[in-house]
Design an enzyme around this catalytic site. Structure first.
Site, PDB file in Angstrom:
ATOM      1  N   GLY A   1       0.806  -1.210   0.000  1.00  0.00           N
ATOM      2  CA  GLY A   1       0.000   0.000   0.000  1.00  0.00           C
ATOM      3  C   GLY A   1       0.838   1.258   0.000  1.00  0.00           C
ATOM      4  O   GLY A   1       0.305   2.355   0.170  1.00  0.00           O
ATOM      5  N   THR A   2       2.153   1.106  -0.197  1.00  0.00           N
ATOM      6  CA  THR A   2       3.035   2.273  -0.266  1.00  0.00           C
ATOM      7  C   THR A   2       2.825   2.987  -1.593  1.00  0.00           C
ATOM      8  O   THR A   2       2.770   2.352  -2.645  1.00  0.00           O
ATOM      9  CB  THR A   2       4.511   1.847  -0.141  1.00  0.00           C
TER      10      THR A   2
ATOM     11  N   ALA B   1      -2.315  -1.564  -4.160  1.00  0.00           N
ATOM     12  CA  ALA B   1      -3.468  -0.669  -4.208  1.00  0.00           C
ATOM     13  C   ALA B   1      -3.066   0.667  -3.630  1.00  0.00           C
ATOM     14  O   ALA B   1      -2.328   0.726  -2.643  1.00  0.00           O
ATOM     15  CB  ALA B   1      -4.651  -1.247  -3.427  1.00  0.00           C
ATOM     16  N   SER B   2      -3.537   1.721  -4.243  1.00  0.00           N
ATOM     17  CA  SER B   2      -3.289   3.052  -3.684  1.00  0.00           C
ATOM     18  C   SER B   2      -4.087   3.248  -2.408  1.00  0.00           C
ATOM     19  O   SER B   2      -3.761   4.117  -1.593  1.00  0.00           O
ATOM     20  CB  SER B   2      -3.654   4.131  -4.702  1.00  0.00           C
TER      21      SER B   2
ATOM     22  N   HIS C   1      -4.713  15.302   3.427  1.00  0.00           N
ATOM     23  CA  HIS C   1      -4.096  14.273   4.261  1.00  0.00           C
ATOM     24  C   HIS C   1      -3.294  14.908   5.389  1.00  0.00           C
ATOM     25  O   HIS C   1      -3.022  16.103   5.383  1.00  0.00           O
ATOM     26  CB  HIS C   1      -3.177  13.367   3.429  1.00  0.00           C
TER      27      HIS C   1
ATOM     28  N   LYS D   1       2.347  12.825   5.474  1.00  0.00           N
ATOM     29  CA  LYS D   1       2.284  12.142   4.175  1.00  0.00           C
ATOM     30  C   LYS D   1       3.338  12.731   3.243  1.00  0.00           C
ATOM     31  O   LYS D   1       3.403  13.946   3.052  1.00  0.00           O
ATOM     32  CB  LYS D   1       0.890  12.270   3.556  1.00  0.00           C
TER      33      LYS D   1
ATOM     34  N   THR E   1      -4.321   7.636  -4.040  1.00  0.00           N
ATOM     35  CA  THR E   1      -5.769   7.523  -4.230  1.00  0.00           C
ATOM     36  C   THR E   1      -6.272   8.567  -5.226  1.00  0.00           C
ATOM     37  O   THR E   1      -7.089   8.269  -6.103  1.00  0.00           O
ATOM     38  CB  THR E   1      -6.491   7.683  -2.882  1.00  0.00           C
TER      39      THR E   1
END
Length: 234
Positions: free
Chosen positions: A70-71, A95-96, A130, A134, A141
C-alpha cells in the site's frame, strides 16, 4: 497466517492489531529497508516509504513470499515489479488505497465520469487532504481517481495545482496537508449553473488497515498480479 510487516509506522501498527485480532501472527516488524528477514513469513504487507517499496517487493518475489503493498509514490517502477512478479511466479497486490469504502468510491467515480463525459459545460477538478506526515503529493488515491476519469472523458492527464496554469485537458488536483487527517478526496464537476460533488472522507486508518489484511488473506496461495477489484469481486 504468518505476516511480515514491512514498515512499522502508524499504519503498520494498526495492521498488526487488526491482523492479530483475526488470528494471524506477526513474525517480522521491519523499519530498515536494507536489513530484514522474511524467515518464517507466509506473506508480507508493505506500508513503508517510497524509497523502500521497490526493495521490499523485489526481496519478497526473490524469496517466494507474496506481498501486499500500500506504499505510494514509487509507481514509476510498477511495471518492472509486475514483470518481476511474473518472472518469479509471485503473488502481488498493489493498491493506492485498501479501504473497502474507497474501492467502492473508485467505482462510483468511474460511473460518474461516464455519465458526465458528454456534458462539456462541466469541468472537473479534485482536492485531496491528508495528514502533514504524508510524503507524496498528490495521493495515490487521487491519482487512481484521476485515471478513472481519464479512461472515459476527454481529459488526458492530471496536474498538481500549485498556482500554475493547468492545461484544459488536464485534471487539476489540489493537495492539502492538515494535522492528522487520515484522508479526504473531493471530486468537483463545475459549470456556470451548478456543481456536482462526489467525496469520500476516512474517519481513521482502520479501513485502510483492515482492507490490507483482507487482501493478504485473499492473496495467500495465489500467483499473479491482482488488485482490490479482484479481492472484492468488483
Amino acid at each position: 497466517m504468518k505476516i511480515a510487516l514491512l514498515g512499522y509506522g502508524k499504519m503498520g501498527q494498526t495492521i498488526e492489531k487488526i491482523a492479530e485480532s483475526r488470528g494471524h501472527e506477526i513474525v517480522a516488524r521491519v523499519s530498515s529497508p536494507e536489513n530484514f528477514t522474511l524467515e518464517n513469513a507466509d506473506i508480507a504487507i508493505d506500508f513503508s516509504i517510497p524509497d523502500s517499496a521497490v526493495n521490499h517487493i523485489t526481496k519478497c518475489f526473490e524469496a517466494g513470499i507474496p506481498i501486499v503493498s500500500g506504499t505510494t509514490g514509487w509507481l514509476d517502477s510498477y511495471e518492472d515489479m509486475v514483470a518481476l512478479c511474473k518472472e518469479k511466479n509471485g503473488g502481488f497486490i498493489y493498491a493506492s488505497n485498501f479501504s473497502v469504502g474507497v474501492n467502492l468510491f473508485f467505482e462510483f467515480n468511474k460511473k460518474l465520469a461516464q455519465i458526465m463525459a458528454p456534458h462539456n459545460d462541466y469541468k472537473v477538478d479534485m482536492t485531496e487532504i491528508h495528514h502533514t506526515q504524508k510524503l507524496d503529493a498528490p495521493s495515490g488515491t487521487a491519482i487512481t481517481l484521476a485515471e478513472g476519469i481519464i479512461e472515459t472523458t476527454p481529459y488526458t492527464a492530471w496536474s498538481l495545482a500549485e498556482g500554475q496554469s493547468i492545461k484544459d485537458n488536464h485534471i487539476p488536483i489540489t493537495a492539502e496537508r492538515e494535522g492528522t487527517v487520515p484522508g479526504t478526496h473531493i471530486i468537483n464537476y463545475k459549470s456556470d449553473i451548478d456543481t456536482i460533488i462526489l467525496s469520500h472522507e476516512a474517519h481513521s486508518r482502520q479501513g485502510f488497515a483492515q482492507g490490507a489484511v483482507v487482501a493478504a488473506e485473499w492473496l495467500l496461495g495465489k500467483q499473479g498480479n491482482f488488485s482490490m477489484r479482484d479481492v472484492l469481486g468488483l
